[in-house]
Design an enzyme around this catalytic site. Sequence first.
Site, mmCIF file in Angstrom:
data_model
loop_
_atom_site.group_PDB
_atom_site.id
_atom_site.type_symbol
_atom_site.label_atom_id
_atom_site.label_comp_id
_atom_site.label_asym_id
_atom_site.label_seq_id
_atom_site.Cartn_x
_atom_site.Cartn_y
_atom_site.Cartn_z
ATOM 1 N N ASP A 146 2.437 -3.904 5.805
ATOM 2 C CA ASP A 146 1.100 -3.420 5.459
ATOM 3 C C ASP A 146 1.189 -2.682 4.132
ATOM 4 O OD1 ASP A 146 -1.680 -2.749 5.809
ATOM 5 O OD2 ASP A 146 -1.052 -0.720 6.308
ATOM 6 N N SER A 147 0.046 -2.486 3.527
ATOM 7 C CA SER A 147 -0.002 -1.730 2.273
ATOM 8 C C SER A 147 0.340 -0.251 2.492
ATOM 9 C CB SER A 147 -1.411 -1.821 1.680
ATOM 10 O OG SER A 147 -2.339 -1.224 2.560
ATOM 11 N N GLU A 199 -4.589 7.483 4.697
ATOM 12 C CA GLU A 199 -3.262 7.669 4.094
ATOM 13 C C GLU A 199 -2.967 9.149 3.814
ATOM 14 O OE1 GLU A 199 -0.675 5.544 3.324
ATOM 15 O OE2 GLU A 199 -1.661 3.802 4.217
ATOM 16 N N CYS A 248 -9.834 -3.966 8.413
ATOM 17 C CA CYS A 248 -8.751 -3.314 7.684
ATOM 18 C C CYS A 248 -7.965 -2.571 8.752
ATOM 19 C CB CYS A 248 -9.306 -2.334 6.647
ATOM 20 S SG CYS A 248 -8.021 -1.290 5.881
ATOM 21 N N THR A 249 -6.649 -2.746 8.763
ATOM 22 C CA THR A 249 -5.866 -2.176 9.863
ATOM 23 C C THR A 249 -5.808 -0.637 9.819
ATOM 24 O OG1 THR A 249 -3.840 -2.635 8.600
ATOM 25 C CG2 THR A 249 -4.474 -4.221 10.301
ATOM 26 N N HIS A 250 -6.245 -0.046 8.694
ATOM 27 C CA HIS A 250 -6.338 1.415 8.659
ATOM 28 C C HIS A 250 -7.511 1.938 9.509
ATOM 29 C CE1 HIS A 250 -3.751 0.973 5.108
ATOM 30 N NE2 HIS A 250 -3.526 2.270 5.143
ATOM 31 N N CYS A 285 -2.158 -6.494 7.520
ATOM 32 C CA CYS A 285 -2.980 -5.975 6.429
ATOM 33 C C CYS A 285 -3.995 -7.059 6.097
ATOM 34 C CB CYS A 285 -2.063 -5.710 5.223
ATOM 35 S SG CYS A 285 -2.930 -5.292 3.696
#
Lengths: 273, 273
Positions: free
Chosen positions: B10-11, B152, B184-186, B73
């Site tokens: 992932d990012s 993040e 978005c996985t976030h 991601c």
Amino acid sequence: MNDQPIGFIDSGVGGLTVVKEAMKQLPNENFIYLGDTARCPYGPRPKEQVIQFTWEMAHFLLNKKIKMLVIACNTATAVALDEIKEQLQIPVVGVIMPGTRAAVKATKNHRIGVIGTKGTVKSASYKRAIKEKNENTKVTSLACPKFVPIVESNQIHSSVAKKIVFETLLPLKNKHLDTLILGCTHYPLLRPVIQDAMGQDVTLIDSGAETISEVSMLLDYFNISNAENKKMGYAEFYTTGSTHLFDQIAQEWLDKGEIQSKQVTLGGTDNAS
Amino acid sequence: MNDQPIGFIDSGVGGLTVVKEAMKQLPNENFIYLGDTARCPYGPRPKEQVIQFTWEMAHFLLNKKIKMLVIACNTATAVALDEIKEQLQIPVVGVIMPGTRAAVKATKNHRIGVIGTKGTVKSASYKRAIKEKNENTKVTSLACPKFVPIVESNQIHSSVAKKIVFETLLPLKNKHLDTLILGCTHYPLLRPVIQDAMGQDVTLIDSGAETISEVSMLLDYFNISNAENKKMGYAEFYTTGSTHLFDQIAQEWLDKGEIQSKQVTLGGTDNAS
């Protein structure tokens, strides 16, 4: 993007429960179904014979240029899936792993029941697959050899059917199961009676319905869905037995209007069995 | 049977929401995670750069002998999945098709919303995939570039986060959506706030969680699950950024005790971005 049909094979009409779910989840796809009604049931037959019959069905559909093969029969999946999957170039899907995954996910008390044909229960395929996923799960298996003939003779609404189902399932009643796998694609046709017999608290897992989620995923994974087809899909039906009885059951179960199956002969179709 | 780990990239920390579901559904499996935190977010970056970074992450994990790669991601899935899947010998899974299938299944009024990064929304991957499955579905997409930085920087519980989420989602409020894809996985880390902002009637689809059902099926399909492992699986974590912040978020989110990630450097890790 691929408009070739998806092929379904079963020992008789049971696989229609899988086709029903396919028509619901995959309305753009085309289907070809072959039921080996003349040689049904497969459950009591020796393993080698079931493997041979399953290959005969597979070859019939491969000649029809299917893009994926669904072995919509637990007995055939138990003994023939690995071999057929290994040898064919197209994706091949069975009904046992999808049912297993769904049951392991559904159970809360880790007591799962499995009902199926003698062949399926003898293979212990479900038990082994469940234990591999969670070794602490208690699995109780029961062969129900009388269920397939009830469905194939279209007696599902009869009082005799109800009596047989209640009596057959009696040994499962004191096992504290919270989940029961319908480990034969014929059984969803008896679902209301099975649910009554087991009680409303038991979650019934329809392996066939779960299988279509796997088919849907694999169509995407291998990029072979018929996604851009703007027409509704078509379905063709073949049986080795009586088209009259097959059409009657298929029409009632699928509820998609008139169905006209075609009778075909496989390898050594043995009408006497 | 195969005890090699499954790799997740992932990012940044978003893919941890996918790992959380993996730990739940696949307790016997081993996992390796790489978050490219130093170069996060990927959303605003040019397509070619995201493809390059994704390959760098993939190569890092291939050196760790993973048996399957999950591109956890959405931005990377949208632009790099097809290329990476075609070139690798191991199965490669993205997060867009599983989310699409779940949303198409969940919606009743055929109005689906998609929120994601600028890159994901620009790619129109969800919209195209949904339309291919059902062309009558209305899809409304919205880029939410402020969400990833909130996650993040571990500000998900702040009142500022709530204000930003409510304001960002305002344009979706009058679209009569019954289903919203967290593309978005976030975003699942902000799930309670997003649910509040959209209202309790809207079904939120967590693409990452859906992806693990696909991973589970493919482990069975390719016969590479770690089914006979009687130990609980292990997990290793790598980040290109601060291990301190990564560990803090991972510990809170995964709730599996202490996590000690290792910092690594990829190709041309660009800490300034």
